[in-house]
Design a protein around this motif. Structure first.
Motif, mmCIF file in Angstrom:
data_model
loop_
_atom_site.group_PDB
_atom_site.id
_atom_site.type_symbol
_atom_site.label_atom_id
_atom_site.label_comp_id
_atom_site.label_asym_id
_atom_site.label_seq_id
_atom_site.Cartn_x
_atom_site.Cartn_y
_atom_site.Cartn_z
ATOM 1 N N PHE A 4 -3.104 -6.469 -5.847
ATOM 2 C CA PHE A 4 -3.348 -6.034 -4.473
ATOM 3 C C PHE A 4 -4.738 -6.444 -4.003
ATOM 4 O O PHE A 4 -4.912 -6.955 -2.892
ATOM 5 N N GLU A 5 -5.737 -6.238 -4.845
ATOM 6 C CA GLU A 5 -7.115 -6.572 -4.470
ATOM 7 C C GLU A 5 -7.285 -8.073 -4.272
ATOM 8 O O GLU A 5 -7.967 -8.519 -3.340
ATOM 9 N N ARG A 6 -6.671 -8.866 -5.115
ATOM 10 C CA ARG A 6 -6.783 -10.322 -4.984
ATOM 11 C C ARG A 6 -6.051 -10.824 -3.739
ATOM 12 O O ARG A 6 -6.518 -11.748 -3.067
ATOM 13 N N SER B 95 -2.983 -2.947 -9.081
ATOM 14 C CA SER B 95 -4.207 -2.900 -8.269
ATOM 15 C C SER B 95 -4.940 -4.245 -8.285
ATOM 16 O O SER B 95 -5.529 -4.641 -7.272
ATOM 17 N N ASN B 96 -4.902 -4.937 -9.408
ATOM 18 C CA ASN B 96 -5.551 -6.240 -9.498
ATOM 19 C C ASN B 96 -4.899 -7.229 -8.541
ATOM 20 O O ASN B 96 -5.576 -7.964 -7.817
ATOM 21 N N CYS C 136 -7.821 -15.593 -6.489
ATOM 22 C CA CYS C 136 -7.002 -14.696 -5.694
ATOM 23 C C CYS C 136 -5.544 -14.849 -6.073
ATOM 24 O O CYS C 136 -5.149 -15.809 -6.723
ATOM 25 N N GLU D 15 0.819 -1.212 0.000
ATOM 26 C CA GLU D 15 0.000 0.000 0.000
ATOM 27 C C GLU D 15 0.851 1.259 0.000
ATOM 28 O O GLU D 15 0.430 2.305 -0.490
ATOM 29 N N ALA E 54 -5.554 -9.003 -1.006
ATOM 30 C CA ALA E 54 -6.352 -8.553 0.137
ATOM 31 C C ALA E 54 -7.561 -9.469 0.343
ATOM 32 O O ALA E 54 -7.928 -9.785 1.482
ATOM 33 N N PHE E 55 -8.166 -9.909 -0.751
ATOM 34 C CA PHE E 55 -9.277 -10.848 -0.654
ATOM 35 C C PHE E 55 -8.832 -12.138 0.004
ATOM 36 O O PHE E 55 -9.523 -12.702 0.864
#
Length: 240
Positions: A127-129, A124-125, A171, A117, A131-132
């Motif tokens: 990071f989001e996966r 971003s893809n 993920c 972060e 984080a999921f």
């Protein structure tokens, strides 16, 4: 170097320059205890001979689904050992490593997310996966997951990996998911705290005292790649 019951498996998508894979395999042959080397790919590398065991599978557009699909193919390939070491084409083994190697983690997955972060230009893809996955593991296993996303070989058990992949969780962080799912299972590798060693820059120096290093595409055409090529000048048994 053989003297092992475990195979080495590369999940690979063909690239214009296949030199990273060639030198990674050379480093395995010299320094990493293994039985056979398999590559799960859509096409045999141009320089490879029949000694390199290729399991052909069609590429998928989504890179995370592509890797999962190829790992499922590896798990369903009877000739591949029940426990195998997963390699990326940019892993280079600089010191002799044997069957007592462990799966290494570096802190918690939430710590890795905090570091990501703070960086600029983070995917971003990804990071989001990731984080999921961190939230999924915490919710499912009732404890913060460890961060196994290090650029170094990771040992999988075929049956346990099939169970993990059967959840079809879309993920990033497959190693960390496997680590959370298999914690305490006697059929998986022992784990230990370790550090990541990835080289990114064109002029970044390589520390040859490390056991494993990994390069970006840029680093491999720069200083680090030149040193790696000097360390492994001889053709492996898998090359024409």
């Amino acid at each position: 170097m053989k003297k092992s019951k475990c195979d080495v498996v590369y999940v690979y998508k063909q690239q214009k320059n296949e030199e990273e894979l060639r030198y990674s395999i050379r480093s395995v042959c010299k320094n990493f205890s293994h039985r056979n080397i398999y590559i799960i790919c859509d096409k045999r590398p141009r320089w490879a001979n029949e000694n390199l065991k290729c399991v052909l599978v069609e590429n998928k557009k989504d890179k995370y689904y592509d890797v999962n699909n190829k790992l499922i193919k590896a798990c369903n390939t009877e000739d591949i050992s029940d426990n195998f070491w997963l390699f990326n084409d940019d892993f280079f083994i600089l010191k002799e490593m044997y069957d007592n190697q462990k799966n290494y983690f570096e802190g918690l997955l939430e710590d890795k997310l905090e570091l990501l972060e703070q960086r600029k230009n983070v995917d971003s893809n990804y990071f989001e996966r990731l984080a999921f996955l961190e939230n999924y593991c915490f919710t499912t296993y009732k404890k913060p997951p460890l961060n196994f996303e290090l650029h170094r070989p990771f040992r999988y058990n075929k049956q346990l990996l099939k169970e993990v992949l059967s959840t079809d969780i879309k993920c990033a962080g497959r190693n960390s998911l496997y680590g959370a799912y298999t914690e305490g299972n006697p059929n998986t590798a022992k784990v230990s705290y370790g550090h990541d060693y990835k080289i990114y820059g064109l002029n970044d120096k390589i520390d040859i005292t490390k056991d494993v290093v990994s390069t970006s595409n840029l680093a491999f055409i720069g200083h680090a790649g030149r040193i790696i090529k000097q360390m492994f000048p001889e053709r492996s048994i898998y090359e024409n």
